[in-house]
Design an enzyme around this catalytic site. Structure first.
Site, PDB file in Angstrom:
ATOM      1  N   ASP A  34       0.837  -1.194   0.000  1.00 25.91           N
ATOM      2  CA  ASP A  34       0.000   0.000   0.000  1.00 25.91           C
ATOM      3  C   ASP A  34       0.877   1.252   0.000  1.00 25.91           C
ATOM      4  OD1 ASP A  34      -2.000   1.828   0.221  1.00 25.91           O
ATOM      5  OD2 ASP A  34      -2.866   1.034   2.062  1.00 25.91           O
ATOM      6  N   ASP A  35       0.807   2.019  -1.050  1.00 25.92           N
ATOM      7  CA  ASP A  35       1.567   3.276  -1.187  1.00 25.92           C
ATOM      8  C   ASP A  35       3.070   3.046  -1.347  1.00 25.92           C
ATOM      9  OD1 ASP A  35      -0.950   4.304  -0.701  1.00 25.92           O
ATOM     10  OD2 ASP A  35      -0.365   5.569   0.993  1.00 25.92           O
ATOM     11  N   CYS A  74      -6.239   4.298  -3.060  1.00 25.36           N
ATOM     12  CA  CYS A  74      -6.515   2.918  -2.645  1.00 25.36           C
ATOM     13  C   CYS A  74      -7.785   2.288  -3.228  1.00 25.36           C
ATOM     14  CB  CYS A  74      -6.620   2.842  -1.133  1.00 25.36           C
ATOM     15  SG  CYS A  74      -5.140   3.385  -0.285  1.00 25.36           S
ATOM     16  N   ARG A  78      -7.923  -0.787  -6.044  1.00 30.82           N
ATOM     17  CA  ARG A  78      -8.264  -2.168  -5.652  1.00 30.82           C
ATOM     18  C   ARG A  78      -9.495  -2.666  -6.411  1.00 30.82           C
ATOM     19  NH1 ARG A  78      -5.334  -2.791  -0.533  1.00 30.82           N
ATOM     20  NH2 ARG A  78      -3.941  -1.017  -0.678  1.00 30.82           N
ATOM     21  N   LYS A 131      -5.510  -5.607   3.819  1.00 34.94           N
ATOM     22  CA  LYS A 131      -6.372  -4.432   3.650  1.00 34.94           C
ATOM     23  C   LYS A 131      -7.315  -4.630   2.471  1.00 34.94           C
ATOM     24  CE  LYS A 131      -6.112   0.433   2.295  1.00 34.94           C
ATOM     25  NZ  LYS A 131      -5.250   1.617   2.194  1.00 34.94           N
ATOM     26  N   HIS A 133     -10.553  -2.472   1.699  1.00 31.42           N
ATOM     27  CA  HIS A 133     -10.891  -1.121   1.257  1.00 31.42           C
ATOM     28  C   HIS A 133     -11.862  -1.068   0.072  1.00 31.42           C
ATOM     29  CE1 HIS A 133      -9.294   3.261   1.704  1.00 31.42           C
ATOM     30  NE2 HIS A 133     -10.546   3.095   2.059  1.00 31.42           N
ATOM     31  N   SER A 156      -7.979   1.868   5.369  1.00 30.85           N
ATOM     32  CA  SER A 156      -6.620   2.372   5.605  1.00 30.85           C
ATOM     33  C   SER A 156      -6.294   2.430   7.087  1.00 30.85           C
ATOM     34  CB  SER A 156      -6.443   3.753   4.978  1.00 30.85           C
ATOM     35  OG  SER A 156      -6.586   3.654   3.585  1.00 30.85           O
ATOM     36  N   HIS A 230       1.618   2.285   3.914  1.00 24.95           N
ATOM     37  CA  HIS A 230       0.735   3.440   4.129  1.00 24.95           C
ATOM     38  C   HIS A 230       1.009   3.973   5.537  1.00 24.95           C
ATOM     39  CE1 HIS A 230      -3.016   5.662   4.620  1.00 24.95           C
ATOM     40  NE2 HIS A 230      -3.380   5.385   3.371  1.00 24.95           N
ATOM     41  N   ASP A 282      -0.641  -0.705  -4.643  1.00 23.86           N
ATOM     42  CA  ASP A 282      -1.909  -0.125  -5.122  1.00 23.86           C
ATOM     43  C   ASP A 282      -1.761   1.238  -5.767  1.00 23.86           C
ATOM     44  OD1 ASP A 282      -1.353   1.272  -2.749  1.00 23.86           O
ATOM     45  OD2 ASP A 282      -3.460   1.482  -2.228  1.00 23.86           O
ATOM     46  N   ASN A 283      -0.743   1.988  -5.359  1.00 21.09           N
ATOM     47  CA  ASN A 283      -0.517   3.330  -5.932  1.00 21.09           C
ATOM     48  C   ASN A 283       0.859   3.807  -5.479  1.00 21.09           C
ATOM     49  OD1 ASN A 283      -2.867   3.953  -3.528  1.00 21.09           O
ATOM     50  ND2 ASN A 283      -0.913   4.985  -3.308  1.00 21.09           N
ATOM     51  N   LYS A 303       1.488   9.376  -5.263  1.00 23.80           N
ATOM     52  CA  LYS A 303       0.095   9.017  -4.944  1.00 23.80           C
ATOM     53  C   LYS A 303      -0.862  10.188  -5.182  1.00 23.80           C
ATOM     54  CE  LYS A 303      -2.744   7.729  -0.934  1.00 23.80           C
ATOM     55  NZ  LYS A 303      -2.750   7.041   0.364  1.00 23.80           N
TER      56      LYS A 303
HETATM   57 MG    MG Z   1      -2.701   3.154  -1.261  1.00 24.52          MG
END
Ligand code: MG
Length: 463
Positions: A34-35, A74, A78, A131, A133, A156, A230, A282-283, A303
């Site tokens: 994540d991130d 996010c 996803r 996660k 989301h 998150s 994240h 994810d990003n 992001k």
């Molecule tokens: Mg993210």
């Protein structure tokens, strides 16, 4: 007696081998960070973060240099992975609320055919560890969308901040578990609140290993979307001070350790040659968080934006014996394509009653031919900000992430040649009006395929 036992054992071994040979469908594991940015792994050039397990995975498989996600934040990202469709088609992106929040009443619509749902129909055991989301209400949880089991924080790790925690970004610089009252779910039940985030990465790794060991006799799909890196950043005590990169590096190195645990479990049970594993994020990195955010390497921004740093990610594919070792590919691919590719690997058909944006990237994974993908649409919320085809990317609208430059609509889009200029520094629009015309045409054609749906991110709780 001994002879009889040996005979039974031999028959059992032959039978097991035969049944495995008859079932050529691979197990599928998708590990999602994540991130995490394009530049955050040692195999993508980070000078001080050490990721030996991901580096080995890349050495034994294929490393993409032009791998993309479906959105730069996010929830929509996803949604793209789980449906193979741009999130605009499922109502999982919004200009008003960029992601789902604990007070959101919406989530992934039941009408979508999710990846786990389709794999489950093919007889796969399915688990989501991490996660989600895509909606935290019961009807939207992983167990309502094709996963047999769920263990994780459903959104998150910076949501549910408690009153009394330091204000603004102050709570992130020295984060404490008790500042965020995020729940930890087992299936549909909250088993811990606040989730003890210091051990969350470690526990996700343990759950992943357990799921593989429990399901080693049948095809399985493991989706392992880590909550980290994240912010707020947490790691277990074994990883405190582990990295020269500081806290952020500790977090990445602990995630890398879980990748090693997953791959070693597959090797230990001789499942490695029958399992497709893919790692991505994810990003891009959340740059306003400074050293608590990651790095997009040479890519511009991070992001939240439709610059390359927001949406181009590390992408590593691994399947010993099927994906040749040591490949680096510049072929274009997306998380949207993981949907289509995994379904086809599992012997399933793609849904025929809707647009699926993902394509079959097996040729690019296996090194047998080009990726069928030649274009990408870069959405921010519900709007198309940029479009890529081949090496060319046109930005119709540009905007910084959170505090950066405001929104600018360009009469003549900015145009970049991403092979020559991956950092998007040199706008060459004036020299290539015919390219801009073609990219406009592609955008119009895409828009014709998008139908209005209910916006899930704007539904308040209680409706
Ligand atoms: Mg993210």
């Amino acid at each position: 007696m001994l002879a009889r036992t040996l005979l039974i054992a031999a028959v059992f071994v032959i039978f097991t081998n035969l049944s495995q040979a008859a079932d050529s469908r691979p197990n599928i594991v998708i590990i999602f960070a994540d991130d995490l940015g394009y530049g955050d792994l040692s195999c993508y050039g980070h000078p001080t973060i050490k990721t030996p397990h991901l580096d080995r995975m890349a050495d034994e498989g294929v490393r993409f240099t032009q791998f993309y996600v479906a959105a730069s934040v996010c929830t929509p990202s996803r949604a793209g992975l789980m449906t193979g469709r741009y999130p605009i088609r499922s109502g999982m992106c919004s200009d008003k609320r960029r992601v789902l929040f604990p007070n959101s009443g919406g989530g992934m619509p039941e009408s979508e055919v999710t990846l786990p749902e389709a794999l489950k129909k093919q007889g796969y055991a399915t688990a989501c560890v991490g996660k989600w989301h895509l909606g935290h209400l019961p009807q939207f949880l992983p167990t309502s969308h094709g996963f047999d089991s769920y263990f994780g924080i459903p959104y998150s790790n910076d949501m549910d901040r408690v009153n009394g925690a330091p204000k603004g970004r102050d709570s992130f610089w020295d984060p404490k578990v008790e500042y965020w009252n995020v729940p930890l779910f087992k299936d549909q039940t909250v088993i811990e609140q606040p989730a003890v985030q210091t051990t969350i990465t470690k526990r996700y790794g343990e759950q992943a290993v357990k799921f593989i060991e429990d399901n080693k006799e049948k095809p399985f799909f493991l989706y392992l979307p880590h909550n980290l890196p994240h912010v707020p950043l947490f790691r277990s005590k074994e990883f405190a001070g582990h990295s020269e990169r500081g806290l952020y590096g500790d977090v990445i190195e602990e995630i890398d350790n879980t990748v090693g645990q997953v791959l070693n479990t597959l090797r230990k049970h001789d499942l490695d040659e029958n399992t497709f594993v893919f790692f991505t994020s994810d990003n891009g990195p959340w740059l306003p968080f400074k050293t608590h955010g990651g790095s997009a390497g040479l890519l511009r921004e991070g992001k939240g934006t439709t610059w390359e740093g927001g949406m181009r990610e590390p992408g590593i594919g691994w399947w010993p014996g099927t994906i040749p070792a040591g490949q680096i590919t510049t072929e274009l691919a997306s998380t949207l394509d993981l949907y289509s590719t995994c379904l086809l690997m599992a012997g399933a058909e793609l849904p025929a009653d809707r647009v699926v944006d993902g394509v079959d990237i097996r040729p690019a994974l296996m090194g047998t031919g080009p990726s069928p993908r030649d274009s990408l649409i870069y959405y921010r919320g519900e709007q198309i900000y940029a479009v890529r085809q081949g090496p060319w990317k046109a930005h119709f609208i540009t905007q910084g992430a959170y505090s950066g430059p405001g929104r600018v609509e360009h009469d003549t889009p900015e145009l970049y040649h991403l092979l020559h200029d991956p950092s998007e520094k040199y706008n060459v629009a004036a020299d290539h009006p015919e390219v801009i015309k073609q990219l406009r045409k592609l955008t119009q054609e895409h828009k014709k395929t998008v139908k209005p749906v209910v916006n899930q991110l704007e539904i308040p709780m209680g409706e």
